[in-house]
Design a protein around this motif. Structure first.
Motif, PDB file in Angstrom:
ATOM      1  N   ARG A  20      36.976  35.456  41.322  1.00  0.00           N
ATOM      2  CA  ARG A  20      37.661  35.619  40.038  1.00  0.00           C
ATOM      3  C   ARG A  20      39.088  36.101  40.207  1.00  0.00           C
ATOM      4  NH1 ARG A  20      32.849  37.802  36.112  1.00  0.00           N
ATOM      5  NH2 ARG A  20      31.757  35.819  36.033  1.00  0.00           N
ATOM      6  N   ARG A  21      39.364  36.793  41.317  1.00  0.00           N
ATOM      7  CA  ARG A  21      40.748  37.082  41.664  1.00  0.00           C
ATOM      8  C   ARG A  21      40.827  37.118  43.180  1.00  0.00           C
ATOM      9  NH1 ARG A  21      42.447  42.884  42.029  1.00  0.00           N
ATOM     10  NH2 ARG A  21      40.604  44.165  42.212  1.00  0.00           N
ATOM     11  N   ASN A  22      42.026  37.352  43.721  1.00  0.00           N
ATOM     12  CA  ASN A  22      42.163  37.259  45.169  1.00  0.00           C
ATOM     13  C   ASN A  22      41.532  38.434  45.901  1.00  0.00           C
ATOM     14  OD1 ASN A  22      43.404  34.796  45.140  1.00  0.00           O
ATOM     15  ND2 ASN A  22      45.464  35.655  45.038  1.00  0.00           N
TER      16      ASN A  22
ATOM     17  N   ALA B 244      45.943  45.985  47.128  1.00  0.00           N
ATOM     18  CA  ALA B 244      44.990  45.189  46.340  1.00  0.00           C
ATOM     19  C   ALA B 244      43.713  45.969  46.032  1.00  0.00           C
ATOM     20  CB  ALA B 244      44.643  43.891  47.081  1.00  0.00           C
TER      21      ALA B 244
ATOM     22  N   ALA C 200      37.075  40.404  45.217  1.00  0.00           N
ATOM     23  CA  ALA C 200      36.278  39.464  44.439  1.00  0.00           C
ATOM     24  C   ALA C 200      35.004  39.090  45.186  1.00  0.00           C
ATOM     25  CB  ALA C 200      37.093  38.214  44.153  1.00  0.00           C
TER      26      ALA C 200
ATOM     27  N   ARG D 284      51.601  43.554  48.022  1.00  0.00           N
ATOM     28  CA  ARG D 284      50.529  43.332  47.036  1.00  0.00           C
ATOM     29  C   ARG D 284      49.168  43.359  47.713  1.00  0.00           C
ATOM     30  NH1 ARG D 284      52.383  40.943  42.141  1.00  0.00           N
ATOM     31  NH2 ARG D 284      50.337  40.057  41.799  1.00  0.00           N
TER      32      ARG D 284
ATOM     33  N   GLN E 167      39.695  37.750  53.717  1.00  0.00           N
ATOM     34  CA  GLN E 167      39.557  37.622  52.259  1.00  0.00           C
ATOM     35  C   GLN E 167      38.466  38.524  51.685  1.00  0.00           C
ATOM     36  OE1 GLN E 167      39.922  33.457  50.691  1.00  0.00           O
ATOM     37  NE2 GLN E 167      40.141  32.961  52.836  1.00  0.00           N
TER      38      GLN E 167
END
Lengths: 291, 160
Positions: free
Chosen positions: A186-188, B130, A191, B126, A98
């Motif tokens: 705030r987004r994937n 990103a 962030a 996506r 992430q």
């Protein structure tokens, strides 16, 4: 006129020698995702960068007698793709997956995340949860610290000048241990974490035999919420018990950092993340309304 | 300092300062302006290149770091006849290009994905792009183009 020079050592001892060469301020370059910004904005960051990013021994991820050792220059992508890490510490896999986006994960390193020790560093909560040890090499000694003691404050660690962090090692959790990492941003992608929770736990029979809970981006030092862990140990998990634990987590964080401008949204968000994490560890899948 | 590396399949050897980025080396010292200078802090992906096959932001790589390694820029992505390759043609066909500034980075992000995964889901596509910002298209056409190219390459690898 170059603001700094560049050198690429062929071994860890050579890197440490270069970092300690008198009369030159040298800094190690691993992923560069933080250092290059610093070099651009601060003219006097260093006289020389020592590129350690290509030393094979700093990329190794291996099992050794009940421990996993991850080389400090392993990139987030390498950690995320490692079967050893996925099998022994899924929460670390999830945290690395992430971070930033592909480009940042391909460059940024686990060791850089630990040494820079940003308050929002995403690998710190999982590593503290795993009771990881930071190992470093200095000119005439090797050094090691539990990660929880290594980080002193945001951007401050115990690493002495001239020492090189070489690996992050953690004991392999016993069979039956579950773990996870939850992140709010705030987004994937790309962030900066506003709030994270790393959690590990194990049931014996229907009682909680082991639980570790570490919030991220919310405390100045990355710490386990011991009072919450003590509250849960030996108990049979139920939604009510986990709700109480989540409230206790909020109170413990408030005790550690006080109330801040962000508390109004972080406290309820923390309660939900902690509840969700504990539910995932100890109870069957969450019913929709629990989210 | 002296920097020798393989750029788009051909060896390159050049004198350049140690304190510049790969992005500056490519654009200002080698004249390859297909790699775009956007945010310069690793947020926008316009400067994406492949370094030893991995997608990276060239604004966050020091020029001497590529010594002895392989770099692919947008100038190295083309069909054997020198024209656009299948992914680039799909971008045109699906209307995935408007102002064009993000496209070199998008193409490299797409190629980096397809090199590892010829069966990407839309979610995987996506995730793969990103780190590349596009302010024109809303991304859907870009995702469509990458998905169509994946299918095209799967079929080609079965029949070819």
């Amino acid at each position: 006129m170059e603001r700094f020079t560049y050198v690429r050592p062929n071994s860890i001892p050579e890197a440490v020698a270069l970092l300690n060469e008198p009369g030159l301020r040298s800094l190690p370059l691993a992923g560069g995702t933080d250092l290059l910004l610093l070099l651009r904005h601060n003219q006097k960051t260093c006289d020389r960068v020592v590129d350690i990013s290509l030393l094979p021994e700093l990329h190794r991820i291996e099992r050794r007698q009940g421990w996993v050792s991850i080389g400090a220059a392993a990139t987030f992508s390498e950690v995320m793709e490692s079967d050893i890490v996925h099998e022994t510490a899924p929460l670390l896999t999830q945290a690395c997956a992430q971070i930033g986006a592909v480009q940042i994960r391909n460059m940024g390193t686990l060791g850089g995340n630990v040494v820079n020790a940003a308050a929002c560093a995403d690998t710190l909560p999982p590593l503290v949860c795993l009771e990881a040890v930071a190992r470093a090499v200095a000119p005439h000694q090797t050094l090691e610290w539990p990660l929880s003691e290594f980080i002193l404050a945001p951007n401050h660690t115990r690493l002495p000048a001239g020492a090189l962090l070489v690996s992050l090692d953690y004991p392999i959790p016993p069979a039956g241990t579950r773990s996870l990492f939850l992140k709010l941003g705030r987004r994937n992608a790309m962030a900066i974490s506003r709030l994270t929770v790393a959690a590990m736990g194990r049931l014996e029979g229907n009682k909680i035999a082991e639980v570790r809970l570490v919030p991220g981006s919310v405390t100045p030092q990355t710490v386990r919420l011991r009072p919450v862990e003590v509250f849960l140990l030996g108990q049979a998990p139920s939604p009510e018990l986990l709700r109480q634990a989540a409230q206790l987590a909020v109170e413990e964080v408030r005790r550690l950092v006080g109330r801040r401008w962000s508390s109004e949204y972080k406290e309820p968000a923390l309660a939900v993340l902690v509840y969700r994490a504990l539910h995932t560890l100890f109870l069957p899948p969450c019913p929709a309304e629990a989210h | 300092m002296h920097i020798a590396f393989v750029l788009n399949g051909a060896p390159v050897s050049i004198e350049a300062p140690a304190d510049i980025t790969l992005l500056t080396l490519l654009r200002d010292y080698l004249g390859l302006t297909g790699t775009k200078q956007g945010c310069e802090v690793g947020e926008c992906g316009a400067c994406s290149v492949l370094l030893d096959g991995r997608l990276v932001n060239s604004c966050l790589v020091l020029a001497p770091q590529v010594g002895g390694r392989k770099v692919i820029t947008i100038e190295g992505i083309r069909a054997p006849d020198g024209g656009p390759n299948d992914l680039q043609r799909a971008f045109i066909e699906y209307g995935a290009v408007q102002c064009g500034f993000c496209i070199p980075g998008m193409i490299l992000a797409g190629e980096a994905l397809l090199a590892r995964n010829l069966h990407p889901s839309r979610a995987e596509i996506r995730a793969a792009i990103a780190g590349n910002l596009c302010r024109c298209t809303g991304y859907q056409q870009i995702i469509d183009a990458i998905q169509a190219t994946a299918q095209h390459r799967r079929e080609r690898s079965v029949h070819g």
